[in-house]
Design an enzyme around this catalytic site. Structure first.
Site: not given
Ligand code: WQD
Length: 336
Positions: A14, A150, A180
């Protein structure tokens, strides 16, 4: 109003995109980075995109003498602080490391700012400060319930900022809670570049598209969402970067403290993301349904109204644009 801005973590995902947007808005920008999660060639790439030299101080926010030397070398109007650790799962394994870098690093920075007479700061926060939704979309006054070290580290920093302002009204801050981030710069010269197997969905799908990983694991298809997979608010990183330019302008222009969501207000499922990426890269991508990931929430997205009211912020780029720019970046990077 243009100013001189210190960007900590300016070589990161970012941070690098924000550097480009700040430069094109006419700001004078200095990057501080320790390259713990960024490559040195990002700096060369930023020089190509912005057609000029990058002023860089390489070092760590845990090094107080280093911080003092950076503030002695420049008179900044404001700081934008990205330098932090950001992997939720890793933070559960290493809470002390997260506290040290994210909280101690930030308090070191605030002390160096105070000693250098700089009192305006934009802080990288996260939607994960809200935890399990009580109501959706998330508004900024939703109660905070961080579920990981975190997220907790970000709440600590947000609280510290409020305490600093109570103690000394010269402080003015913008807390930006990101949803995200996804996508890459139109030049395809900078983008997200995780060294290890990605934790997050978009970079994981990207590595399936390039063939670096064989299959996407969809973490659960029995959530209470339209297609059963998790729903999130994905925002283009260039839109996010523009939000920082607007936030810092608000501080430089009038010292107006604010805490704002940066999201689009639209939720997309894992399958929506996968199919959009398939359109962008022109091929079917393999996936399998895997067990739910511990700690995942079924659905969350932002209410972006306040950021629009305060900053005029509006996300302009859609899901196809996120996937197209991501694909341009990762496919080009793989071939260079
Ligand atoms: C999104 C969706 C997973 C990976 C992240 C960061 C956190 C924060 C916000 C900064 C979910 C699914 C994921 C995969 C999948 N960012 N998924 N297979 O969990 O919203 O959190 O964004 O502060 O730091 O962790 O984002 O991209 O990990 O997951 O099915 O291999 O995709 O279950 O539904 P999340 P993510």
């Amino acid at each position: 109003m243009a100013g001189r801005i210190l960007l900590t973590g300016g070589a990161g995902y970012i941070g690098s995109h924000t550097y480009v947007e700040l430069k094109s808005a006419g700001h004078d920008v200095v990057i501080l980075d320790n390259f713990s999660n960024a490559r040195h060639d990002v700096i060369d790439r930023l020089e190509v995109i912005t057609d000029g030299p990058v002023t860089l101080h390489e070092g760590d926010v845990l090094d107080k003498a280093f911080l003092a030397s950076v503030f002695a070398a420049h008179q900044f109007d404001a700081v934008i602080h990205f330098a932090a650790k950001k992997a939720v799962g890793e933070s559960v394994e290493k809470p002390l490391d997260y506290f040290e870098t994210n909280c101690t690093g930030f308090s070191n920075l605030l002390m160096a700012m105070r000693d250098g007479g700089v009192f305006r700061v934009v802080f990288s926060s996260t939607a994960t400060v809200y935890g399990e939704p009580e109501t959706l979309p998330f508004t900024e006054d939703h109660r905070l319930a961080p579920l990981s070290p975190y997220a907790q580290s970000k709440v600590v920093c947000e609280t510290l900022l409020a305490q600093c302002k109570t103690a000394d009204d010269r402080w003015a801050y913008g807390i930006l809670r990101y949803f995200n981030p996804a996508g890459a710069h139109d030049s395809a010269l900078i983008g997200e570049d995780p060294n290890d197997i990605p934790n997050n969905l978009m970079p994981y799908i990207a590595k399936v598209a390039t063939g670096e990983l064989p299959t996407l694991n969809v973490f659960g298809d029995d959530y209470d969402t339209p297609d059963g997979t998790g729903v999130r608010d994905y925002i283009h990183v260039v839109d996010l970067a523009r939000g920082h330019v607007q936030s810092v302008a608000k501080l430089i222009g009038g010292n107006e403290t604010h805490t704002l969501n940066l999201g689009t207000g639209i939720g997309y499922s894992v399958f929506d993301m996968l199919h959009a990426y398939e359109r962008a890269c022109g091929k079917k991508l393999p996936y399998r349904i895997a067990p739910r990931r511990a700690g995942d929430i079924d659905c969350f997205y932002a209410d972006p109204t306040l950021a629009n009211d305060w900053l005029g912020f509006e996300a302009r780029r859609d899901l196809d644009d996120m996937c197209r720019t991501s694909w341009n970046w990762v496919s080009r990077r793989k071939n260079t």
